[in-house]
Design an enzyme around this catalytic site. Structure first.
Site, PDB file in Angstrom:
ATOM      1  N   TYR A  13       0.891  -1.382   0.177  1.00 15.05           N
ATOM      2  CA  TYR A  13      -0.036   0.023  -0.109  1.00 15.05           C
ATOM      3  C   TYR A  13       0.782   1.316  -0.170  1.00 15.05           C
ATOM      4  CZ  TYR A  13      -3.001   3.655   1.149  1.00 15.05           C
ATOM      5  OH  TYR A  13      -3.757   5.099   1.162  1.00 15.05           O
TER       6      TYR A  13
ATOM      7  N   ARG B 284     -10.562   4.341   8.198  1.00 13.80           N
ATOM      8  CA  ARG B 284      -9.765   3.867   7.532  1.00 13.80           C
ATOM      9  C   ARG B 284      -8.475   3.274   8.101  1.00 13.80           C
ATOM     10  NH1 ARG B 284      -8.855   7.256   2.920  1.00 13.80           N
ATOM     11  NH2 ARG B 284      -6.941   8.100   3.826  1.00 13.80           N
TER      12      ARG B 284
ATOM     13  N   PHE C  19      14.986  19.510  -1.720  1.00 14.79           N
ATOM     14  CA  PHE C  19      13.895  19.206  -1.938  1.00 14.79           C
ATOM     15  C   PHE C  19      13.664  17.890  -1.285  1.00 14.79           C
ATOM     16  CE2 PHE C  19      11.156  16.464  -4.608  1.00 14.79           C
ATOM     17  CZ  PHE C  19      10.064  17.130  -4.465  1.00 14.79           C
TER      18      PHE C  19
HETATM   19  C1  PS7 Z   1       5.212  14.888  -6.271  1.00 17.55           C
HETATM   20  C2  PS7 Z   1       6.490  16.112  -4.313  1.00 17.55           C
HETATM   21  C3  PS7 Z   1      12.157  12.890  -2.843  1.00 17.55           C
HETATM   22  C4  PS7 Z   1      12.568  10.495  -3.872  1.00 17.55           C
HETATM   23  C5  PS7 Z   1      -0.087  14.178  -2.630  1.00 17.55           C
HETATM   24  C6  PS7 Z   1       7.387  13.090  -1.525  1.00 17.55           C
HETATM   25  C7  PS7 Z   1      -1.226  11.608   0.111  1.00 17.55           C
HETATM   26  C8  PS7 Z   1       3.618  10.974   2.455  1.00 17.55           C
HETATM   27  O1  PS7 Z   1      -2.344  11.054   3.517  1.00 17.55           O
HETATM   28  O2  PS7 Z   1      -0.870  15.407   3.219  1.00 17.55           O
HETATM   29  O3  PS7 Z   1      -2.850  13.249   3.370  1.00 17.55           O
HETATM   30  O4  PS7 Z   1      -2.374  12.337   5.720  1.00 17.55           O
HETATM   31  O5  PS7 Z   1       1.187  14.574   4.490  1.00 17.55           O
HETATM   32  C9  PS7 Z   1       4.423  14.687  -3.646  1.00 17.55           C
HETATM   33  C10 PS7 Z   1      10.782  10.705  -2.392  1.00 17.55           C
HETATM   34  C11 PS7 Z   1       0.850  11.996  -3.088  1.00 17.55           C
HETATM   35  C12 PS7 Z   1       6.412  10.930  -1.058  1.00 17.55           C
HETATM   36  C13 PS7 Z   1       1.217  10.503  -0.309  1.00 17.55           C
HETATM   37  C14 PS7 Z   1       3.139  14.122  -4.029  1.00 17.55           C
HETATM   38  C15 PS7 Z   1       9.796  11.284  -1.747  1.00 17.55           C
HETATM   39  C16 PS7 Z   1      -0.188  11.396  -3.005  1.00 17.55           C
HETATM   40  C17 PS7 Z   1       5.245  11.851  -0.368  1.00 17.55           C
HETATM   41  C18 PS7 Z   1       2.500  13.745  -2.708  1.00 17.55           C
HETATM   42  C19 PS7 Z   1       8.438  10.778  -2.249  1.00 17.55           C
HETATM   43  C20 PS7 Z   1      -0.499  10.137  -1.916  1.00 17.55           C
HETATM   44  C21 PS7 Z   1       2.147  13.287   2.102  1.00 17.55           C
HETATM   45  C22 PS7 Z   1       3.933  10.867   0.102  1.00 17.55           C
HETATM   46  O6  PS7 Z   1       1.038  13.796   1.922  1.00 17.55           O
HETATM   47  O7  PS7 Z   1      -0.593  12.994   4.006  1.00 17.55           O
HETATM   48  C23 PS7 Z   1       5.155  15.192  -4.506  1.00 17.55           C
HETATM   49  C24 PS7 Z   1      11.799  11.169  -2.932  1.00 17.55           C
HETATM   50  C25 PS7 Z   1       1.173  13.166  -3.020  1.00 17.55           C
HETATM   51  C26 PS7 Z   1       7.443  11.626  -1.675  1.00 17.55           C
HETATM   52  C27 PS7 Z   1      -0.210  10.844  -0.643  1.00 17.55           C
HETATM   53  C28 PS7 Z   1       1.854  11.119   0.991  1.00 17.55           C
HETATM   54  C29 PS7 Z   1       2.298  12.209   0.858  1.00 17.55           C
HETATM   55  C30 PS7 Z   1       3.065  11.232   0.992  1.00 17.55           C
HETATM   56  P1  PS7 Z   1      -2.053  12.260   4.143  1.00 17.55           P
HETATM   57  P2  PS7 Z   1       0.191  14.271   3.486  1.00 17.55           P
HETATM   58 MN    MN Z   2      -4.876   8.759   0.860  1.00 15.14          MN
END
Ligand code: PS7
Ligand code: MN
Ligand code: MN
Ligand code: MN
Ligand code: MN
Ligand code: MN
Length: 348
Positions: free
Chosen positions: A148, A205, A265
């Site tokens: 997941y 959830r 970043f």
């Molecule tokens: C493309 C920057 C840097 C190699 C929206 C950044 C939500 C933890 O679930 O709001 O709402 O409580 O705190 C980000 C790796 C993904 C992972 C995932 C896209 C790092 C949609 C972040 C972020 C890879 C699914 C935080 C994954 O959300 O959580 C970009 C390198 C999105 C990264 C989700 C979560 C992000 C997350 P929630 P948050």
């Molecule tokens: Mn989600």
């Protein structure tokens, strides 16, 4: 610096960065500090996935409607003018989907190479989300938990690494290390899931794997019962150890990143996750309070300090020591935590 001045394009960009500011507390600043070549591509990567996640998170949409949206979102981002008004009025990022035509317009202006990376990751993430949103399917085993988290966060790491290598800022090796890229996402997601125990449970959830919580309680909601306080804290330590297993990979990945803006970043969300794990460890508030957060001043300090591998390593060492000091010797994970914390001090 821009050579042309296209005002209609500026307006599109303005709307994109408005949505970025509205939907992200932590990512907005680090995305805006990226070099020009990647800034818009990563901003749009974020906004597209934030839109997808808003549909996943909306528990007011019935599954027959939700699952097809999740599975076809990678096609929706090519449909000029598409908007979504079906989601619940209280969904936190509702406005992003209501005005999603602005995101699509920006997406279609990206270089095709970036569009392809975003669409491919969106397709895989949407299908993974749909699988776990299906009635009767839950995160049961530790393997499910890793799967997941791969869908919702590890894939983001894979896509970002592809962008870093594709634009030439980083070596092709970065995109090849899918294992390390995956761990970058898993460390963030597992920290988020440990912290959001109450919030997610309130929304019905469940992301804590039964293979872990089943060792401490009969049902996941039993962990909040006052008589189970000690078991709950042991279960939390188990979730923290499980997340900390990714730190070796995180440090190896960060040591490969050479471009200063890519480094910050990548590093800032990781040090913030480490600070958050320190805050969660042995903290019963996880079971009594929603939205536990590190202090504003601590965040500011972390964002300023995360500009070199040496300084990031020092931050990880600092929190590893604090986590270790807080461990209770009666906790069944006392030794595991001690081993990982010791290892962090060795690696860095
Ligand atoms: C493309 C920057 C840097 C190699 C929206 C950044 C939500 C933890 O679930 O709001 O709402 O409580 O705190 C980000 C790796 C993904 C992972 C995932 C896209 C790092 C949609 C972040 C972020 C890879 C699914 C935080 C994954 O959300 O959580 C970009 C390198 C999105 C990264 C989700 C979560 C992000 C997350 P929630 P948050
Ligand atoms: Mn989600
Ligand atoms: Mn979410
Ligand atoms: Mn969450
Ligand atoms: Mn959140
Ligand atoms: Mn919620």
């Amino acid at each position: 610096p821009k050579t042309q001045h296209d005002y209609s394009n500026d307006k599109t960009r303005q709307r994109l960065y408005h949505h970025l500011n509205m939907t992200s507390r932590s990512f907005s600043a680090v995305i805006q500090d990226l070099d020009e070549e990647l800034k818009d591509a990563i901003c749009l990567f974020y906004l597209v996935l934030r839109g997808l996640d808003t549909i996943e998170d909306d528990m007011t949409i019935d599954l027959d409607t939700k699952l097809p949206y999740l599975r076809t979102f990678h096609e929706i981002i090519y449909q000029k003018g598409w908007t979504f008004t079906k989601n619940g009025p209280n969904e936190k990022d509702r406005q992003l989907l209501v005005e999603f035509d602005a995101i699509i317009e920006g997406f279609l202006q990206l270089k095709p190479a970036y569009q392809t990376i975003i669409a491919d990751i969106t397709k895989r993430m949407g299908n993974g989300m749909a699988h776990y949103a299906t009635a009767g399917i839950h995160v049961e085993t530790n393997a499910d938990y890793d799967e997941y988290c791969h869908y919702v966060a590890g894939l983001v790491g894979l896509g970002l690494s592809e962008m870093f290598s594709a634009c030439g800022f980083e070596s092709p090796l970065v995109a090849e290390r899918k294992d390390l890229s995956n761990s970058m996402g898993l460390f963030l997601q597992k920290t988020n899931i440990a912290r959001d125990y109450l919030e997610d449970l309130r929304d019905n959830r469940r992301f804590w794997p039964k293979e872990i919580w089943g060792q401490y309680a009969e049902t996941m909601e039993d962990l909040v019962k006052p008589e189970n306080k000690e078991k709950a804290l042991q279960c939390l330590s188990h979730m923290i150890v499980n997340a900390m297993e990714h730190i070796r990979d995180v440090l190896e990945y960060l040591s490969m990143i050479k471009n200063p803006s890519c480094f910050k970043f990548c590093a800032i969300p990781q040090v913030m996750a480490m600070a958050t794990l320190n805050l969660l460890h042995s903290n019963y508030k996880v079971f009594t309070h929603e939205n536990i957060k590190i202090r504003k001043g601590e965040t500011v300090w972390l964002m300023k300090e995360s500009d070199s591998m040496d300084k990031v390593a020092a931050i990880f060492r600092l929190y590893a020591r604090q986590i270790n000091n807080k461990s209770n010797s009666l906790d069944p994970h006392f030794v595991d935590i001690g081993v990982i914390c010791g290892e962090i001090e060795q690696i860095c």
